[in-house]
Structure formats: structure tokens, C-alpha cells
Design a protein around this motif. Structure first.
Motif, mmCIF file in Angstrom:
data_model
loop_
_atom_site.group_PDB
_atom_site.id
_atom_site.type_symbol
_atom_site.label_atom_id
_atom_site.label_comp_id
_atom_site.label_asym_id
_atom_site.label_seq_id
_atom_site.Cartn_x
_atom_site.Cartn_y
_atom_site.Cartn_z
ATOM 1 N N UNK A 186 -6.737 8.082 5.999
ATOM 2 C CA UNK A 186 -7.735 7.100 6.434
ATOM 3 C C UNK A 186 -8.098 6.162 5.288
ATOM 4 N N UNK A 187 -8.260 6.720 4.097
ATOM 5 C CA UNK A 187 -8.572 5.891 2.926
ATOM 6 C C UNK A 187 -7.425 4.931 2.628
ATOM 7 N N UNK A 188 -6.200 5.412 2.814
ATOM 8 C CA UNK A 188 -5.037 4.540 2.612
ATOM 9 C C UNK A 188 -5.010 3.396 3.607
ATOM 10 N N UNK A 189 -5.367 3.707 4.855
ATOM 11 C CA UNK A 189 -5.395 2.662 5.884
ATOM 12 C C UNK A 189 -6.438 1.602 5.545
ATOM 13 N N UNK A 190 -7.616 2.043 5.107
ATOM 14 C CA UNK A 190 -8.678 1.101 4.730
ATOM 15 C C UNK A 190 -8.231 0.257 3.539
ATOM 16 N N UNK A 191 -7.603 0.913 2.568
ATOM 17 C CA UNK A 191 -7.160 0.204 1.364
ATOM 18 C C UNK A 191 -6.155 -0.891 1.703
ATOM 19 N N UNK A 192 -5.242 -0.592 2.645
ATOM 20 C CA UNK A 192 -4.260 -1.601 3.060
ATOM 21 C C UNK A 192 -4.956 -2.805 3.695
ATOM 22 N N UNK A 193 -5.940 -2.528 4.560
ATOM 23 C CA UNK A 193 -6.672 -3.614 5.217
ATOM 24 C C UNK A 193 -7.422 -4.453 4.189
#
Length: 253
Positions: free
Chosen positions: A79-86
Motif C-alpha cells: 500500500x505504501x508503494x502504491x501511494x509512493x508511485x502516485x
């Protein structure tokens, strides 16, 4: 049942003193059996068993919670990776808009994409927050389970000490009874002791008992009048036995 025992049942002879000593041996054996039963049924043993089961159940719950925690941590990392990409895409688009690079249509598309990315970021951050809350909840659960485990461990340690102390006392008592029994056995005719042991082994009950008020104190049954008369006519050194439970009957006690 026959009204009296066969003649071979009376074949053993023993002094009155030895016959009375065989009652002492029976008493020692009863004491030993009682002490062994106490050792096998100590309340601490039952408490240890139940507390150990509780501790094992709590341990299993803790292990399951720790496994769940690792899974949720991996979920949080994703989830943190997804947020970081956004966030990275948002920062890129903001720089593009700030620089004014591109045609008006491209800039309009970038602006629209920023709005979409912002909404997506909010959704992902909400998911991330929910996962973080789950992580915190699992940590709290693990902490509580560890505390419960520690409580059970303390109870078990105390029970072990109490059990060992109780067993030490019982084993000392057993040793004392065994010593007294051995000393008594050494003073009794071997033939009588052998008969006593054979009876105990065969019947699984008392090997000797007093004849009191016309009753066998081993099985607590009355001896019939004919047999009582027969016994009374025998010499004192004749060893007699109960017709019912087969134990040695000691007269005159």
C-alpha cells in the motif's frame, strides 16, 4: 462356597507374634498405597495440566497473531508503494504544469490527470491508514497475549515448586514406611511373608486382616459360626484364612 477351607490352606504355621506382625506389614502396605495415590493425585498436577493447556492455547494465538502481523505488514508495504508511485506521478505533473512546458491541450490533460491522481491518492492513503490501524491492533493483541503467557508461566513455575515440595514430603514418607516394613519383614518367618505376598498378588486386595467380633476386617464380612468354632479349636500357631476374601485372619487382636 464350602463352609471351611481345605486342610492345605492351614498348612502354614506361625507364631502369634509373627501373625500380629503380618498385620503391621499390611498396615505399611496400605500406608504406601495411600501415599502413592496422593502423589499421583496431587491437586498441583491437575492445576499444572489445565494451566499448561491454557498457556499452549495462548501461545498458539500469539503465533497466529504474529503470522497475521507479518502478512499485514507486507500488505502495508504494498500500500505504501502504491501511494509512493502516485505521489511521484503527482510531483512530476505539478513540475510540468509549473514549467508551462507543452501545448495548452497537453497542459489541460496534465491538469485533469492531477485531479484524477489526487483522488486516487486519497483512496490509497485511506487504505494505507486502515492497514496501519490493523497493524497497531495486532501489535496490541500480541502484547496482551505475551502478558497472558507470562502470567501462565509464573503460575506454572509456582505450581512446579509446590508439586516438587509435596512430592519430596511424600517420597520421604514412603521411604520411612518402606524402612519400617523391611525391618518388620526381617523379623517374620519367611513362609508367612511369602503366603501374605502371594495372597496380595492373587487377590489384589488385603493380604492379612484381624478377626474381630466374628468378622474379617479385610472384607468386613461375618465368619459363619461353624468356621468360627473350627478356628477356636485350632492351635494359636495355625494360620487361618478368610473364606470370602482369602486373606490371612489374625486371631486374638
Amino acid at each position: 462356597m464350602e463352609s471351611h477351607l481345605n486342610q492345605e490352606e492351614y498348612a502354614v504355621k506361625a507364631s502369634v507374634s509373627d501373625q500380629r506382625s503380618i498385620l503391621d506389614i499390611q498396615k505399611f502396605d496400605l500406608q504406601s498405597a495411600t501415599l502413592r495415590n496422593k502423589a499421583a493425585t496431587l491437586p498441583e498436577l491437575a492445576e499444572l495440566s489445565s494451566t499448561t493447556i491454557k498457556q499452549n492455547n495462548v501461545r498458539d494465538l500469539r503465533i497466529a497473531a504474529e503470522t497475521e502481523l507479518n502478512d499485514v505488514k507486507r500488505e502495508l508495504a504494498r500500500a505504501e508503494g502504491d501511494v509512493e508511485q502516485i505521489v511521484t506521478r503527482i510531483e512530476r505533473d505539478e513540475k510540468r504544469l509549473a514549467s508551462g512546458t507543452g501545448t495548452p491541450k497537453e497542459l489541460e490533460q496534465t491538469q485533469h490527470e492531477l485531479g484524477t491522481l489526487g483522488a486516487r491518492r486519497a483512496e490509497l492513503e485511506e487504505v494505507e491508514l486502515e492497514i496501519m490501524m490493523r497493524v497497531d491492533s495486532i501489535y496490541e493483541r500480541i502484547t496482551a497475549l505475551k502478558a497472558e503467557e507470562a502470567e501462565h508461566a509464573a503460575v506454572i513455575a509456582d505450581l512446579e515448586i509446590r508439586k516438587e515440595n509435596a512430592l519430596t514430603i511424600l517420597h520421604n514418607d514412603l521411604d520411612a514406611v518402606a524402612k519400617d516394613r523391611a525391618e518388620t519383614v526381617n523379623g517374620v518367618a519367611k513362609e508367612l511373608v511369602d503366603l501374605y505376598e502371594k495372597i496380595r498378588e492373587t487377590t489384589g486386595g488385603a493380604g492379612a486382616a484381624a478377626l474381630s467380633a466374628g468378622s474379617c476386617m479385610g472384607c468386613n464380612l461375618s465368619v459363619n459360626a461353624v468356621e468360627l468354632k473350627r478356628m477356636s479349636e485350632l492351635a494359636d500357631d495355625e494360620v487361618v484364612r478368610c473364606e470370602e476374601c482369602r486373606c490371612i485372619l489374625v486371631r486374638g487382636v
